[in-house]
Design a protein around this motif. Structure first.
Motif, short mmCIF file in Angstrom:
data_model
loop_
_atom_site.label_atom_id
_atom_site.label_comp_id
_atom_site.label_asym_id
_atom_site.label_seq_id
_atom_site.Cartn_x
_atom_site.Cartn_y
_atom_site.Cartn_z
N ALA A 51 0.85 -1.19 0.00
CA ALA A 51 0.00 0.00 0.00
C ALA A 51 0.88 1.24 0.00
N ILE A 52 0.62 2.13 -0.94
CA ILE A 52 1.33 3.41 -1.02
C ILE A 52 0.38 4.51 -0.58
N ASP A 53 0.79 5.23 0.46
CA ASP A 53 0.01 6.38 0.93
C ASP A 53 0.70 7.63 0.40
N PHE A 54 0.12 8.21 -0.63
CA PHE A 54 0.70 9.38 -1.28
C PHE A 54 -0.03 10.61 -0.75
N GLY A 55 0.49 11.16 0.34
CA GLY A 55 -0.21 12.22 1.06
C GLY A 55 0.23 13.61 0.65
N SER A 56 -0.53 14.61 1.12
CA SER A 56 -0.17 16.00 0.83
C SER A 56 1.12 16.40 1.54
N ARG A 57 1.25 16.02 2.80
CA ARG A 57 2.43 16.42 3.58
C ARG A 57 3.44 15.28 3.69
N TYR A 58 2.95 14.04 3.88
CA TYR A 58 3.84 12.90 4.07
C TYR A 58 3.39 11.73 3.21
N SER A 59 4.35 10.90 2.83
CA SER A 59 4.08 9.71 2.04
C SER A 59 4.91 8.54 2.55
N GLY A 60 4.45 7.34 2.23
CA GLY A 60 5.18 6.15 2.64
C GLY A 60 4.52 4.91 2.07
N TYR A 61 5.00 3.75 2.50
CA TYR A 61 4.39 2.50 2.05
C TYR A 61 4.54 1.43 3.13
N MET A 62 3.62 0.47 3.11
CA MET A 62 3.67 -0.68 4.00
C MET A 62 3.28 -1.91 3.20
N TYR A 63 3.58 -3.09 3.73
CA TYR A 63 3.33 -4.31 2.97
C TYR A 63 3.08 -5.48 3.92
N SER A 64 2.57 -6.56 3.32
CA SER A 64 2.44 -7.82 4.04
C SER A 64 2.47 -8.96 3.03
N PHE A 65 3.07 -10.07 3.41
CA PHE A 65 3.05 -11.28 2.60
C PHE A 65 1.75 -12.03 2.87
N LYS A 66 1.22 -12.66 1.84
CA LYS A 66 -0.06 -13.36 1.99
C LYS A 66 0.01 -14.43 3.10
N SER A 67 1.13 -15.14 3.18
CA SER A 67 1.27 -16.19 4.20
C SER A 67 1.20 -15.59 5.60
N GLU A 68 1.81 -14.40 5.77
CA GLU A 68 1.77 -13.74 7.08
C GLU A 68 0.39 -13.18 7.37
N PHE A 69 -0.25 -12.63 6.35
CA PHE A 69 -1.58 -12.04 6.53
C PHE A 69 -2.59 -13.09 6.97
N GLU A 70 -2.51 -14.28 6.38
CA GLU A 70 -3.45 -15.34 6.73
C GLU A 70 -3.27 -15.80 8.17
N LYS A 71 -2.04 -15.68 8.69
CA LYS A 71 -1.79 -16.02 10.10
C LYS A 71 -2.19 -14.89 11.03
N ASP A 72 -1.81 -13.67 10.66
CA ASP A 72 -2.04 -12.52 11.52
C ASP A 72 -2.24 -11.28 10.65
N PRO A 73 -3.51 -10.88 10.37
CA PRO A 73 -3.77 -9.73 9.49
C PRO A 73 -3.18 -8.41 9.99
N SER A 74 -2.87 -8.34 11.27
CA SER A 74 -2.33 -7.08 11.81
C SER A 74 -0.82 -6.96 11.62
N LYS A 75 -0.18 -8.02 11.15
CA LYS A 75 1.27 -7.99 10.96
C LYS A 75 1.59 -7.33 9.62
N ILE A 76 1.65 -6.02 9.65
CA ILE A 76 1.89 -5.22 8.44
C ILE A 76 3.12 -4.34 8.71
N ILE A 77 4.06 -4.37 7.79
CA ILE A 77 5.37 -3.76 8.02
C ILE A 77 5.60 -2.64 7.02
N GLY A 78 6.34 -1.63 7.44
CA GLY A 78 6.66 -0.54 6.54
C GLY A 78 8.08 -0.07 6.71
N LYS A 79 8.55 0.70 5.76
CA LYS A 79 9.87 1.27 5.83
C LYS A 79 9.87 2.44 6.81
N HIS A 80 10.93 2.60 7.57
CA HIS A 80 11.09 3.74 8.45
C HIS A 80 12.10 4.70 7.82
#
Length: 549
Positions: A51-80
């Motif tokens: 997911a790419i959040d292309f914002g007015s002031r800030y932007s970034g992205y986060m991701y999840s692998f399908k195998s991880e999502f099926e185990k734990d949908p809240s395990k979503i990681i992003g770049k710092h």
């Protein structure tokens, strides 16, 4: 959290409505998946969602692998993202793009730093700023300020430079995509075809506050019961209020010189205030706490002078803004006042929604501005019967939700249409209904032009995968063009009450003189889709919706 007035040419190009065929408005019931935990069809062919959040002031992205999502949908990681050599690490970076002529140079914090360093280098060498070095920041809000955006639209930066908006946006999104791929390839062996990309597009542009009301269903899906609404009341408004103070202190001409000739000072000054605003936990009632400190731009010292600046600040702001030892000291009271106008607008808007929607019990606040304690305090004070929640890492909540939606779009069970969508058509003139200005004579008959024929109305319930509206036309040219209009009015009468937002382009495979086609508009998903069928042959024709000209 975080109308449309225009006149356009009304003729449908290469399309006439089949007068004997009335519009068929229906909600086709398609089979729905019984298992709400099933991965979305789009995600079946991909094992990563980004997911790419292309914002007015800030932007970034986060991701999840399908195998991880099926185990734990809240395990979503992003770049710092790290800001320079300091210790500031954030989940998003500045939405800033640096271009050298047509070439991309940098994005985000890196773009700001490289530009500031270049400005410093030029100042030290007593050279002049190159005309082909472009820095654009917070540029999305320039779209919000326009009723209709065309492909030729150009963005304007602080130095008055203009460049194609398409170029700036495409370079920025390409950078985020490429950086995400580079980041992911460090984790696993992947290719672009393995990734499902989700780009967050708010109902109104970020730098704004979006308010939507959902009803939680028994199967944990969400039904929208109040369409997204809001205004330009985000944290950027507080930044503008702060910079306007200095415009009033410096005067228009000196402030303009500050923005154009001292870009390195401007960057560090703005970023310093943004960091101060985000790191301080400002609340009602703590006005007696210590002052907040910013480094003073060199321009203030060189061009204005310390004593002159002290005198001007004392006269206009008393003890709320003080300077000394190369620093600016801001009182908590002064900072609170910067928030007030924005918070007032948000509070009044939320109050209006609560007056129209009953039984709202909980409010979830997400986005960077939600971190402002003064905003939450005010909302809790004004609406004591509501429960307010701010999730951990609320600034990342939009990206996390987008990743989850990419894997399972059945989370949203129903949406509310913000607009009435329709086309222009000609009908028999009725003096009891129609205005004389739209009357015309066609083959000796009095006809009414520019009538708005609605596909859906503002406020209609739209069910993803189910809401489909059909209309039959006679195509007289190839390609045939159906002009698409939108209005916030639920029942617009004429297209002059609406805005021309784009065209449905139809490419007919066996066109000779004219063909009758059935145009189906699909509503309810995150995009409006179109399909076209030749009514004689049953053949699916190629079609698309073109929203930019």
């Amino acid at each position: 959290m975080s109308g449309v007035v225009c006149t356009t040419e009304d003729k449908i190009k290469g399309i006439e409505e089949v007068q004997q065929t009335q519009i068929k408005t229906e909600t086709d019931k398609l089979p729905r998946r019984d298992d709400s935990s099933t991965i979305s069809d789009d995600a079946d062919d991909h094992f990563i969602v980004v997911a790419i959040d292309f914002g007015s002031r800030y932007s970034g992205y986060m991701y999840s692998f399908k195998s991880e999502f099926e185990k734990d949908p809240s395990k979503i990681i992003g770049k710092h993202w790290r800001y320079g050599s300091c210790d500031l690490v954030t989940a998003k970076t500045d939405t800033s793009v640096l271009l050298d002529s047509d070439q991309f140079v940098a994005f985000g914090y890196e773009a700001e730093e490289k530009y500031a360093n270049k400005v410093t280098e030029i100042i030290c060498s007593e050279d002049r700023m190159p005309d082909d070095l472009f820095l654009f920041r917070n540029f999305k809000m320039q779209l919000y300020e326009r009723e209709r955006v065309q492909r030729t639209f150009k963005l304007r930066n602080d130095r008055g430079q203009r460049i194609s908006a398409m170029k700036v946006f495409s370079k920025a999104i390409a950078y985020l995509k490429n950086d995400a791929m580079k980041f992911l390839k460090e984790k696993a062996e992947i290719s672009e075809r393995d990734v499902l990309w989700v780009i967050t597009i708010p109902a109104i542009w970020s730098g704004t506050v979006d308010v939507t009301v959902y009803e939680v269903q028994k199967d944990d899906t969400l039904n929208e019961i109040h369409a997204a609404s809001g205004g330009a009341w985000g944290g950027e408004n507080v930044n503008k209020a702060f910079m306007n103070i200095w415009q009033s202190i410096l005067g228009k001409e000196k402030y303009k010189k500050f923005l154009t000739d001292y870009q390195d000072d401007v960057i560090f000054f703005r970023n310093g205030f943004e960091s101060l605003k985000r790191q301080t936990n400002l609340h009602e009632g703590n006005e007696n706490n210590r002052n907040y400190i910013l480094l003073m731009p060199e321009y203030f010292k060189e061009e204005i002078g310390i004593e002159s600046l002290k005198s001007e600040l004392k006269e206009k702001h008393g003890d709320d803004i003080k300077i000394g030892r190369g620093k600016i000291f801001l009182s908590p009271k002064f900072l609170m006042e910067l928030f007030q106008e924005t918070i007032k607008s948000i509070t009044e808007h939320v109050r209006g929604i609560f007056s129209r929607v009953n039984d709202v019990s909980r409010v979830i606040m997400v986005g960077g501005f939600s971190e402002a304690g003064v905003l939450k305090d005010k909302l809790k004070e004004e609406f004591p019967d509501k429960r307010f929640f701010i999730p951990d890492e609320c600034n990342s909540a939009i990206m996390k939700g987008a990743v989850m939606y990419g894997f399972k779009n059945s989370y949203i069970g129903r949406r509310i249409s913000r607009y009435s969508y329709g086309v222009s058509y000609r009908t028999v003139f009725d003096p009891e209904i129609h205005h004389p200005m739209h009357r015309s004579i066609v083959d000796g008959k009095q006809m009414c032009e520019n009538v708005f024929k609605a596909f859906v109305h503002a406020g209609d319930n739209l069910v993803p995968g189910e809401t489909r509206v059909k209309h039959t036309f006679r195509a007289t040219t190839n390609p045939a063009i159906v002009e698409l209009y939108a209005s916030m009015n639920r029942n617009p009468v004429y297209i002059t009450d609406a805005c021309h937002i784009g065209d449905v382009e139809i490419y007919l495979q066996q066109f000779k003189h004219e063909r009758e086609v059935e145009v189906t508009m699909h509503f309810g998903n995150t995009e409006i889709n179109v399909s076209v069928v030749d009514t004689k042959t049953g053949q699916l024709e190629q079609s698309s919706i073109e929203l930019l000209k």
